[in-house]
Enzyme design. Sequence first.
Site, PDB file in Angstrom:
ATOM      1  N   CYS A 115       0.885  -1.260   0.189  1.00 28.40           N
ATOM      2  CA  CYS A 115      -0.045  -0.155   0.128  1.00 28.40           C
ATOM      3  C   CYS A 115       1.065   1.159  -0.131  1.00 28.40           C
ATOM      4  CB  CYS A 115      -0.750   0.342   1.395  1.00 28.40           C
ATOM      5  SG  CYS A 115      -2.309   1.531   1.616  1.00 28.40           S
ATOM      6  N   CYS A 118       1.016   3.573   4.917  1.00 30.12           N
ATOM      7  CA  CYS A 118       1.706   3.752   6.131  1.00 30.12           C
ATOM      8  C   CYS A 118       3.206   3.370   6.122  1.00 30.12           C
ATOM      9  CB  CYS A 118       0.910   2.808   7.077  1.00 30.12           C
ATOM     10  SG  CYS A 118      -0.454   3.086   7.847  1.00 30.12           S
ATOM     11  N   TYR A 345      -6.295  31.470   7.568  1.00 32.63           N
ATOM     12  CA  TYR A 345      -6.563  29.456   6.750  1.00 32.63           C
ATOM     13  C   TYR A 345      -7.459  29.002   8.157  1.00 32.63           C
ATOM     14  CZ  TYR A 345      -2.055  29.998   5.111  1.00 32.63           C
ATOM     15  OH  TYR A 345      -0.420  30.660   4.143  1.00 32.63           O
ATOM     16  N   GLU A 366     -10.203  32.841   5.125  1.00 29.09           N
ATOM     17  CA  GLU A 366     -10.450  31.986   4.236  1.00 29.09           C
ATOM     18  C   GLU A 366     -10.946  32.233   2.719  1.00 29.09           C
ATOM     19  OE1 GLU A 366     -10.152  28.484   2.558  1.00 29.09           O
ATOM     20  OE2 GLU A 366      -9.427  28.084   4.512  1.00 29.09           O
ATOM     21  N   CYS A 441       1.042  20.487   9.357  1.00 28.58           N
ATOM     22  CA  CYS A 441       0.958  19.352   9.698  1.00 28.58           C
ATOM     23  C   CYS A 441       2.624  18.795   8.872  1.00 28.58           C
ATOM     24  CB  CYS A 441       0.491  18.935   8.884  1.00 28.58           C
ATOM     25  SG  CYS A 441       0.631  19.624   7.034  1.00 28.58           S
TER      26      CYS A 441
END
Length: 489
Positions: A115, A118, A345, A366, A441
């Site tokens: 995959c 992960c 944002y 935004e 992130c």
Amino acid sequence: MNKRKHKGHRKSEKKPNRLKKQNIKPNSSRNQADGKPKGKQKTVTAEVTCSGLTNEGKGIVEWEGKRLEVAHLMPGEKAEVIVSKRGRYVNAELKRVIKPSKDRITPPCEYYYACGGCQLQHMNEQAQTRFKQETVDALMEPFIKPEAILTMDDSYDYRNKSHTTFGLNKERQVIGGLYAQNTHQIIPMERCLIHDPKADEIVQTIKGMLKSSKMQPYNEDTGQGFLRHVLVKVGKGSGEIMVVLVVASPVFKGKNNFVKALRKAHPEITTLLMNINNRDTSMILGDQEKVLFGKGTITDTLCGLKFEISAKSFYQINPVQTEKLYGKAIEMAELTGKETVVDAYCGIGTISLIASRKAGKVIGVELNKDAVRDAIRNSKRNGVKNARFYQGDAGEFMVQMAARGEKADVVIMDPPRSGSDEAFLSSVVKLQPKRVVYVSCNPETQARDMKYLVKNGYKVEGVQPVDMFPQTHHVEAVAKLVLKEAGNR
């Protein structure tokens, strides 16, 4: 982190550990040069020792004076790798581990090596935590020593959003699953261990209904077929569930019977939508949307507030860790009830509305007009009176605020993975808030952007990593930057 037991989740024995055979080989990284590969491919097997990890969790090895990256390899491990050369390109993939790390485990997911969604399941949870902490520590070294990463007690089943692609295999049987990394080849799977289990259960029901009906999955190559994807969103706090059927045509034959059968099988579904995407694009959702059942949205509770979530809304995928992340962000903002806060944002208004409880006034900005509409709805739903939302470019908005002589005490920014651009960062500097709270992130682009702010009068006073995405190499971080006094710059 507390280890969660899964079938096959154990430490490796002290002997060579061969990867499970898969229908799709693990994806290797492309190394060395840019441009298209030229010449005939040459393949050799080499014995190497891993010296460290990249920020993506790949093992670093040296071969013939070249630095190569090998997925699924851990520091200190001795292994055989398959090295492929074509022109200036050199690729390497793991063949077998000769001397495994004490932190290596057998991945609990049977699809793990195929995959690519992960990247760290071959590491025990202590090794995953150490890798993420060291990654953030190294990136933030020019500024400050980060706090200890906030981990998750239960590091599976956490995603509140799942996306499944449908197609046909060579035997013309219906399959549903995820794309193999960097391909459009579907890996048939029944269960993803980081998805919400109920979401996967619903998808398997839909797959069974496809087999027994005349509804055909969409074929990217021919443009024929109907069902492209199924998107499921689960309100972890509310228990509400949204199912979105992404289809290639607005003509849904047997729609009523399909909806009736799905609702009978899963009465827990609170809304069902049809999204029409007839474009030749990698984008999952199209512009047209039709509600087949329910109100078309779900609600969920985060930090004590209720949020309405639509099919296209951005909402953090791990609410347990999001509460830790946002709690730390509000703490770093040092709100006393008098401050003016700009939430750049702002999305559907999650951080804005949480901040509003401790701020004097919150301004959310935004670019996405649908998100702004959701933010306004969420503000009314929670009875918030001191937050206003505006559609537009946040950087331009702050430049205009500064030009009008308006002030902001705090700017909270949560940009996409690519980070912010200089135009936005310069607008922060022009507005000169006392504090900037940067939620990211991608700590790599966060560190890049913080370097700009530090050069222009700010000092980093804290960085808190949060493991929002267990089993993957991704890590979230929130940073606090404070405006220096004019005489101390």
